[in-house]
Enzyme design. Structure first.
Site, PDB file in Angstrom:
ATOM      1  N   HIS A   1       0.835  -1.207   0.000  1.00 42.74           N
ATOM      2  CA  HIS A   1       0.000   0.000   0.000  1.00 42.74           C
ATOM      3  C   HIS A   1       0.870   1.257   0.000  1.00 42.74           C
ATOM      4  O   HIS A   1       0.590   2.227  -0.708  1.00 42.74           O
ATOM      5  CB  HIS A   1      -0.888   0.053   1.255  1.00 42.74           C
ATOM      6  CG  HIS A   1      -1.829  -1.099   1.412  1.00 42.74           C
ATOM      7  ND1 HIS A   1      -1.705  -2.017   2.427  1.00 42.74           N
ATOM      8  CD2 HIS A   1      -2.921  -1.472   0.704  1.00 42.74           C
ATOM      9  CE1 HIS A   1      -2.688  -2.899   2.347  1.00 42.74           C
ATOM     10  NE2 HIS A   1      -3.439  -2.599   1.307  1.00 42.74           N
TER      11      HIS A   1
ATOM     12  N   ASP B   1      -3.395  -7.488  -7.548  1.00 45.81           N
ATOM     13  CA  ASP B   1      -4.808  -7.774  -7.841  1.00 45.81           C
ATOM     14  C   ASP B   1      -5.044  -7.492  -9.319  1.00 45.81           C
ATOM     15  O   ASP B   1      -5.721  -6.526  -9.696  1.00 45.81           O
ATOM     16  CB  ASP B   1      -5.691  -6.931  -6.923  1.00 45.81           C
ATOM     17  CG  ASP B   1      -5.422  -7.253  -5.465  1.00 45.81           C
ATOM     18  OD1 ASP B   1      -5.921  -8.280  -4.985  1.00 45.81           O
ATOM     19  OD2 ASP B   1      -4.665  -6.509  -4.806  1.00 45.81           O
TER      20      ASP B   1
ATOM     21  N   GLN C   1      -8.541  -7.210 -10.743  1.00 39.45           N
ATOM     22  CA  GLN C   1      -9.181  -5.987 -10.235  1.00 39.45           C
ATOM     23  C   GLN C   1      -8.744  -4.773 -11.074  1.00 39.45           C
ATOM     24  O   GLN C   1      -9.557  -3.914 -11.421  1.00 39.45           O
ATOM     25  CB  GLN C   1      -8.786  -5.793  -8.768  1.00 39.45           C
ATOM     26  CG  GLN C   1      -9.236  -4.487  -8.165  1.00 39.45           C
ATOM     27  CD  GLN C   1      -9.019  -4.471  -6.666  1.00 39.45           C
ATOM     28  OE1 GLN C   1      -9.801  -5.040  -5.928  1.00 39.45           O
ATOM     29  NE2 GLN C   1      -7.970  -3.831  -6.214  1.00 39.45           N
TER      30      GLN C   1
HETATM   31  P1  AMP Z   1      -6.447  -3.796  -0.342  1.00 39.11           P
HETATM   32  O1  AMP Z   1      -6.257  -3.002   0.904  1.00 39.11           O
HETATM   33  O2  AMP Z   1      -6.006  -5.218  -0.219  1.00 39.11           O
HETATM   34  O3  AMP Z   1      -7.810  -3.629  -0.951  1.00 39.11           O
HETATM   35  O4  AMP Z   1      -5.432  -3.173  -1.413  1.00 39.11           O
HETATM   36  C1  AMP Z   1      -5.470  -1.806  -1.747  1.00 39.11           C
HETATM   37  C2  AMP Z   1      -4.584  -1.559  -2.941  1.00 39.11           C
HETATM   38  O5  AMP Z   1      -3.242  -1.925  -2.632  1.00 39.11           O
HETATM   39  C3  AMP Z   1      -4.997  -2.392  -4.163  1.00 39.11           C
HETATM   40  O6  AMP Z   1      -4.822  -1.619  -5.333  1.00 39.11           O
HETATM   41  C4  AMP Z   1      -4.021  -3.535  -4.131  1.00 39.11           C
HETATM   42  O7  AMP Z   1      -3.788  -4.123  -5.391  1.00 39.11           O
HETATM   43  C5  AMP Z   1      -2.779  -2.833  -3.615  1.00 39.11           C
HETATM   44  N1  AMP Z   1      -1.850  -3.816  -3.025  1.00 39.11           N
HETATM   45  C6  AMP Z   1      -2.135  -4.736  -2.069  1.00 39.11           C
HETATM   46  N2  AMP Z   1      -1.065  -5.512  -1.813  1.00 39.11           N
HETATM   47  C7  AMP Z   1      -0.073  -5.067  -2.633  1.00 39.11           C
HETATM   48  C8  AMP Z   1       1.280  -5.473  -2.850  1.00 39.11           C
HETATM   49  N3  AMP Z   1       1.835  -6.487  -2.197  1.00 39.11           N
HETATM   50  N4  AMP Z   1       2.011  -4.787  -3.760  1.00 39.11           N
HETATM   51  C9  AMP Z   1       1.453  -3.750  -4.446  1.00 39.11           C
HETATM   52  N5  AMP Z   1       0.190  -3.325  -4.281  1.00 39.11           N
HETATM   53  C10 AMP Z   1      -0.575  -3.980  -3.401  1.00 39.11           C
END
Ligand code: AMP
Length: 235
Positions: A37, A150, A153
């Site tokens: 994030h 994702d 997504q």
């Molecule tokens: P989430 O809180 O899981 O809904 O993720 C929020 C955003 O952070 C989404 O765009 C995810 O794809 C991105 N994200 C989550 N984990 C990672 C990661 N390991 N590397 C890069 N982006 C991430």
């Protein structure tokens, strides 16, 4: 960093930022933040005058038997992390603010939202597309940042932006991984030591597939079989 809880205030802030000619970068998240994030937030910081992060565990993207109630949360820790990543405004609305009544308006995508993960999580991408569309209308960003982790997504959101002519640039950034290669994820906190040990097989399978393709193998079934073989090494 300013904390914002209501839609009216967030829209007023966004409106005045735009009025001042400032560019807005949005990083939507569900919180329990990690380096993945934060890498999105830091990149948004470099490319925009104002950075807005949102934390909202969105009920409409969870199936009835999924982990909505136990999704990990850490409001205070998240606030500090956002601040250190250079976020200007943290939008953290309560559920009743985002959905004051039973939701009846959705963004539904045919095709892309129904395959792969969509086929085993019916309604998931409808919930994602709907909440991201709402966030775009609330935060009025010029750019929005998503993680390649994702992948589907990202494809859904890009398709939504194109299909609805939303005036937002979607920026997709690489997956941030743990030292051994496991993709960082808030849900990794569910894993005990044994499960954590096994989870790394996902990365090994991806690497094996990548190696085969780089070596010139282009038949999908051969790549799939190799990845399946690696996955099956886990008991
Ligand atoms: P989430 O809180 O899981 O809904 O993720 C929020 C955003 O952070 C989404 O765009 C995810 O794809 C991105 N994200 C989550 N984990 C990672 C990661 N390991 N590397 C890069 N982006 C991430």
């Amino acid at each position: 960093m300013k904390n914002v809880k209501t839609i009216a205030e967030m829209q007023a802030v966004a409106e005045s930022l735009r009025w001042e000619g400032k560019t807005i970068g949005l990083v939507p998240t569900m919180g329990f933040l990690h380096e993945g994030h934060l890498s999105l937030m830091r990149t948004a910081r470099e490319g925009n005058d104002a950075v807005i992060a949102s934390i909202f565990v969105n009920p409409t993207q969870f199936g009835p038997k999924e982990d909505l109630a136990r999704y990990p949360r850490d409001e205070d820790g998240d606030r500090q992390k956002c601040e250190s990543a250079g976020v200007d405004y943290l939008f953290m609305p309560p559920v009743a603010e985002m959905y004051p009544e039973k939701p009846s308006v959705f963004v539904d995508l045919e095709g892309i939202a129904c395959m792969l993960e969509g086929s085993i999580r019916p309604g998931h991408f409808r919930g994602v597309a709907t909440v991201v569309a709402k966030l775009f209308n609330i935060v009025k960003p010029h750019r929005a940042y998503f993680g390649q982790k994702d992948y589907q997504q990202c494809a859904v959101i890009k398709r939504m932006v194109r299909g609805l002519n939303l005036d937002v640039e979607v920026i997709v950034l690489p997956t941030v991984r743990e030292a051994d290669g496991l993709a960082m994820s808030s849900r990794n906190s569910y894993l005990d030591a044994k499960q954590r040990g096994k989870a790394i097989v996902l990365f090994h399978a991806l690497k094996a597939g990548e190696e085969l393709i780089r070596a010139g193998v282009h038949e999908p079934e051969k790549v799939r079989q190799k990845m399946r073989d690696v996955l099956l090494t886990v008991e």
